[in-house]
Every structure is written in structure tokens, then in C-alpha cells.
Enzyme design. Structure first.
Site, PDB file in Angstrom:
ATOM      1  N   GLY A  13     -58.467 -88.606  97.305  1.00 16.01           N
ATOM      2  CA  GLY A  13     -59.000 -89.973  97.340  1.00 16.01           C
ATOM      3  C   GLY A  13     -59.272 -90.547  95.966  1.00 16.01           C
ATOM      4  N   SER A  15     -57.320 -93.275  94.633  1.00 18.18           N
ATOM      5  CA  SER A  15     -56.628 -94.555  94.423  1.00 18.18           C
ATOM      6  C   SER A  15     -57.581 -95.625  93.912  1.00 18.18           C
ATOM      7  CB  SER A  15     -55.988 -95.018  95.735  1.00 18.18           C
ATOM      8  OG  SER A  15     -56.917 -94.938  96.791  1.00 18.18           O
ATOM      9  N   TYR A 156     -72.663 -90.065 108.369  1.00 16.16           N
ATOM     10  CA  TYR A 156     -72.357 -89.860 106.946  1.00 16.16           C
ATOM     11  C   TYR A 156     -73.300 -88.811 106.340  1.00 16.16           C
ATOM     12  CZ  TYR A 156     -71.523 -91.255 102.030  1.00 16.16           C
ATOM     13  OH  TYR A 156     -71.211 -91.284 100.683  1.00 16.16           O
ATOM     14  N   LYS A 160     -72.330 -85.211 104.638  1.00 13.60           N
ATOM     15  CA  LYS A 160     -72.644 -84.909 103.236  1.00 13.60           C
ATOM     16  C   LYS A 160     -73.577 -83.714 103.122  1.00 13.60           C
ATOM     17  CE  LYS A 160     -70.006 -88.031 101.508  1.00 13.60           C
ATOM     18  NZ  LYS A 160     -68.848 -87.646 100.684  1.00 13.60           N
TER      19      LYS A 160
HETATM   20  P1  NAP Z   1     -63.946 -95.658  97.938  1.00 12.71           P
HETATM   21  O1  NAP Z   1     -63.906 -96.618  96.798  1.00 12.71           O
HETATM   22  O2  NAP Z   1     -64.017 -96.167  99.320  1.00 12.71           O
HETATM   23  O3  NAP Z   1     -62.663 -94.672  97.800  1.00 12.71           O
HETATM   24  C1  NAP Z   1     -62.405 -93.682  98.757  1.00 12.71           C
HETATM   25  C2  NAP Z   1     -61.132 -92.958  98.413  1.00 12.71           C
HETATM   26  O4  NAP Z   1     -60.886 -91.984  99.453  1.00 12.71           O
HETATM   27  C3  NAP Z   1     -59.912 -93.848  98.371  1.00 12.71           C
HETATM   28  O5  NAP Z   1     -59.037 -93.402  97.365  1.00 12.71           O
HETATM   29  C4  NAP Z   1     -59.282 -93.638  99.754  1.00 12.71           C
HETATM   30  O6  NAP Z   1     -57.872 -93.848  99.793  1.00 12.71           O
HETATM   31  C5  NAP Z   1     -59.571 -92.170  99.957  1.00 12.71           C
HETATM   32  N1  NAP Z   1     -59.500 -91.758 101.353  1.00 12.71           N
HETATM   33  C6  NAP Z   1     -60.145 -92.288 102.424  1.00 12.71           C
HETATM   34  N2  NAP Z   1     -59.803 -91.622 103.550  1.00 12.71           N
HETATM   35  C7  NAP Z   1     -58.928 -90.651 103.183  1.00 12.71           C
HETATM   36  C8  NAP Z   1     -58.222 -89.639 103.862  1.00 12.71           C
HETATM   37  N3  NAP Z   1     -58.319 -89.478 105.183  1.00 12.71           N
HETATM   38  N4  NAP Z   1     -57.397 -88.823 103.156  1.00 12.71           N
HETATM   39  C9  NAP Z   1     -57.260 -88.969 101.819  1.00 12.71           C
HETATM   40  N5  NAP Z   1     -57.914 -89.902 101.103  1.00 12.71           N
HETATM   41  C10 NAP Z   1     -58.734 -90.735 101.779  1.00 12.71           C
HETATM   42  O7  NAP Z   1     -65.189 -94.643  97.798  1.00 12.71           O
HETATM   43  P2  NAP Z   1     -66.073 -94.241  96.518  1.00 12.71           P
HETATM   44  O8  NAP Z   1     -67.250 -95.134  96.499  1.00 12.71           O
HETATM   45  O9  NAP Z   1     -65.230 -94.098  95.317  1.00 12.71           O
HETATM   46  O10 NAP Z   1     -66.576 -92.798  97.016  1.00 12.71           O
HETATM   47  C11 NAP Z   1     -65.890 -91.586  96.678  1.00 12.71           C
HETATM   48  C12 NAP Z   1     -66.705 -90.401  97.207  1.00 12.71           C
HETATM   49  O11 NAP Z   1     -68.025 -90.445  96.670  1.00 12.71           O
HETATM   50  C13 NAP Z   1     -66.867 -90.427  98.734  1.00 12.71           C
HETATM   51  O12 NAP Z   1     -66.818 -89.111  99.235  1.00 12.71           O
HETATM   52  C14 NAP Z   1     -68.253 -91.019  98.919  1.00 12.71           C
HETATM   53  O13 NAP Z   1     -68.839 -90.605 100.128  1.00 12.71           O
HETATM   54  C15 NAP Z   1     -68.979 -90.440  97.714  1.00 12.71           C
HETATM   55  N6  NAP Z   1     -70.170 -91.220  97.316  1.00 12.71           N
HETATM   56  C16 NAP Z   1     -70.060 -92.528  96.913  1.00 12.71           C
HETATM   57  C17 NAP Z   1     -71.211 -93.241  96.539  1.00 12.71           C
HETATM   58  C18 NAP Z   1     -71.163 -94.675  96.066  1.00 12.71           C
HETATM   59  O14 NAP Z   1     -72.241 -95.257  95.852  1.00 12.71           O
HETATM   60  N7  NAP Z   1     -69.999 -95.284  95.885  1.00 12.71           N
HETATM   61  C19 NAP Z   1     -72.447 -92.595  96.591  1.00 12.71           C
HETATM   62  C20 NAP Z   1     -72.517 -91.275  97.020  1.00 12.71           C
HETATM   63  C21 NAP Z   1     -71.367 -90.591  97.365  1.00 12.71           C
HETATM   64  P3  NAP Z   1     -57.266 -95.305 100.213  1.00 12.71           P
HETATM   65  O15 NAP Z   1     -57.555 -96.196  99.046  1.00 12.71           O
HETATM   66  O16 NAP Z   1     -55.825 -95.069 100.417  1.00 12.71           O
HETATM   67  O17 NAP Z   1     -58.015 -95.716 101.444  1.00 12.71           O
END
Ligand code: NAP
Length: 248
Positions: A13, A15, A156, A160
Site C-alpha cells: 500500500g 501508492s 479498525y 490494529k
Molecule cells: P491511505 O492514504 O488510504 O493509503 C492506503 C494504501 O493502502 C494505498 O496505497 C492503498 O492502495 C493501499 N491498499 C488498500 N487496500 C489494499 C489492499 N487490499 N491491498 C493492497 N494495498 C491496499 O492510508 P494512510 O493514511 O497512508 O495509512 C497507511 C497505514 O497507516 C494504514 O495501515 C493505516 O491504518 C495506518 N495509519 C494511518 C494513520 C493516519 O492518520 N493517516 C494513523 C494511524 C495508522 P490504493 O491507492 O490502490 O487504494
């Protein structure tokens, strides 16, 4: 100084958001980067091009982390393309928020499969390689929500928190083979996703954080860099909170 010179890394993930931030900083530190996406093909190919321009090898793979079979195929393909794997970052994740009262069964199942089952799939798939080389670093992207819970995010939070239990168990199982497994618990990280939220609400969140700002994708990527590199050679089974002091 480059901390990952010549290392091969898989990031799920990447992208956009945090995964993209990790891929970028890792490439700047000399790592070759294999990364996945689920549907965002154009941004993934754009990132692949950008990373290759940094003098390392990078490749984007469309692969569903929730599928055991697809994860096995992905790892086999990456081994063929890159010749080895040194670091795995389980970053792919989604949210399907709702109060328990309104949460549908498929929203619970999908979040558990993409966020948690994926970690099992990918870790199983790289395990043989890491065991053979008696070295490897696994980093699982958990969340503050997995540590403290959050109303409206029971699915969620469960996924986690599950990642944390998995991380500690794998660290215990594989430590004797010099394979480390740690988790990162990001707090509120400002990505394209959060940019769409109401600015007043977001400011309220920032005010509640001891460091008085949301985190950046670089903040998380730098923590990953530490856990991926030999700088953390004696650290395993830990959850590193990267949250501006939110959980303090
Ligand atoms: P994001 O911008 O929504 O990006 C998610 C990424 O995961 C995208 O590249 C997406 O690909 C990919 N993805 C989704 N479903 C998938 C699947 N089935 N197989 C392979 N790839 C998949 O999320 P983010 O905010 O960067 O978060 C990244 C991680 O950090 C997540 O695990 C999230 O729970 C964790 N996190 C985030 C935050 C925050 O505040 N942002 C806080 C705590 C934890 P596509 O673009 O093709 O959909």
C-alpha cells in the site's frame, strides 16, 4: 549518510499517503523498493518512475494484501525481480467506520482481512527467505487506535490491536534467527485523506496533541527507517508510538 544502501524492501500500500512517504525516504537512503497498490494504478506508476529517478530499482505491483495466494505470488515475483528481500513493511490498510449499532458484518470482515489477515499473509510469504538468510526486519503499521480504542472504529481498532499481538508473537518466535518484528503506532497523520476534513475539526485535534501539530508522512517514514536499518539491531517486539505525545 545512507542507512539502507543496497537493501531490498517490500512495502504494501504505497501508492499514496504513509506508504508513499516511506518508499520515498527509503529510496533516498539507497534501498530498492518493491511496493504494492490495490487500485490506484496511475499514482503507483508515477511513484515507480519518481523512485527509479533516484538511482535505485523500484517496481509497483498490483496485489491484494488480503489474499494469501496473491501475497505468495507477489513475494515470489519480487524475489525473481530483485534477487532478495531484507525488509517487509505491512502498511496497507483501510477504514470502514461506524458505530457498532450500525456496523455491517462485511465492514468488520473487510477491515480485518485487509488490515490484519494481510499481515499474516505477507509475513508468512517472506518468512522462508528471512529464515534462510538469518536476517530480516518486519514493520507493521498499527495505530494509536489499536492501543487505546476509538468510538466508531471497533473494527479498525480490533485489526490494529491484533497487529500488535501478532508483532510481539512473531518477535518471540523468530528472534533467535535474527529476524526482528516491530510495530509503529501513528497518531493523527495529515495525508490527502485528512486534507478533506473540516479545518476546524482538524485544528481541534492538533490542539489536543502535546507537540501541537499533526504528524507528517515523513515523521512515520523516519521511524520506519530506524526500525528497518541496523540502527535498531537490538530492538524487537516493540510498538513505537509516533504521535506527537498523544498517548502520553
Ligand atoms: P491511505 O492514504 O488510504 O493509503 C492506503 C494504501 O493502502 C494505498 O496505497 C492503498 O492502495 C493501499 N491498499 C488498500 N487496500 C489494499 C489492499 N487490499 N491491498 C493492497 N494495498 C491496499 O492510508 P494512510 O493514511 O497512508 O495509512 C497507511 C497505514 O497507516 C494504514 O495501515 C493505516 O491504518 C495506518 N495509519 C494511518 C494513520 C493516519 O492518520 N493517516 C494513523 C494511524 C495508522 P490504493 O491507492 O490502490 O487504494
Amino acid at each position: 549518510m545512507k542507512f539502507l544502501e543496497g537493501k531490498n524492501v517490500i512495502i504494501t500500500g504505497a501508492s499514496r499517503g504513509i506508504g508513499k512517504g516511506i518508499a520515498t525516504i527509503f529510496a533516498e537512503h539507497g534501498a530498492n523498493v518493491a511496493f504494492t497498490y490495490s487500485s490506484s494504478e496511475a499514482p503507483a506508476l508515477e511513484l515507480e518512475k519518481e523512485l527509479n529517478g533516484k538511482g535505485i530499482k523500484a517496481k509497483a505491483y498490483k496485489s491484494n494484501a488480503a489474499s494469501f495466494e496473491a501475497s505468495e505470488k507477489l513475494v515470489a515475483q519480487v524475489l525473481e525481480d530483485f534477487g532478495g528481500i531484507d525488509v517487509l513493511i505491512n502498511n496497507a490498510g483501510i477504514t470502514k467506520d461506524n458505530l457498532l449499532m450500525r456496523m455491517r458484518e462485511e465492514d468488520f470482515d473487510q477491515v480485518i482481512e485487509i488490515n490484519l489477515k494481510s499481515v499474516f499473509n505477507m509475513t508468512k510469504a517472506v518468512q522462508r527467505t528471512f529464515l534462510k538468510q538469518r536476517k530480516g526486519s518486519i514493520i507493521n503499521m498499527s495505530s494509536v487506535v489499536g492501543v487505546k480504542g476509538n468510538a466508531g472504529q471497533s473494527n479498525y481498532a480490533a485489526s490494529k490491536a491484533g497487529m500488535i499481538g501478532f508483532t510481539k508473537s512473531v518477535a518471540l518466535e523468530l528472534g533467535s534467527r535474527n529476524i526482528r518484528c516491530n510495530a509503529i503506532a501513528p497518531g493523527f497523520i495529515e495525508t490527502e485523506m485528512t486534507a478533506k476534513l473540516d479545518e476546524k475539526v482538524v485544528q481541534g485535534w492538533r490542539d489536543g496533541i502535546p507537540l501541537k501539530r499533526g504528524g507528517t508522512t515523513e515523521d512515520i517514514a523516519n521511524a520506519c527507517l530506524f526500525l528497518a536499518s541496523d540502527l535498531s539491531a537490538y530492538i524487537t517486539g516493540q510498538v513505537l508510538n509516533v504521535d506527537g505525545g498523544m498517548l502520553t
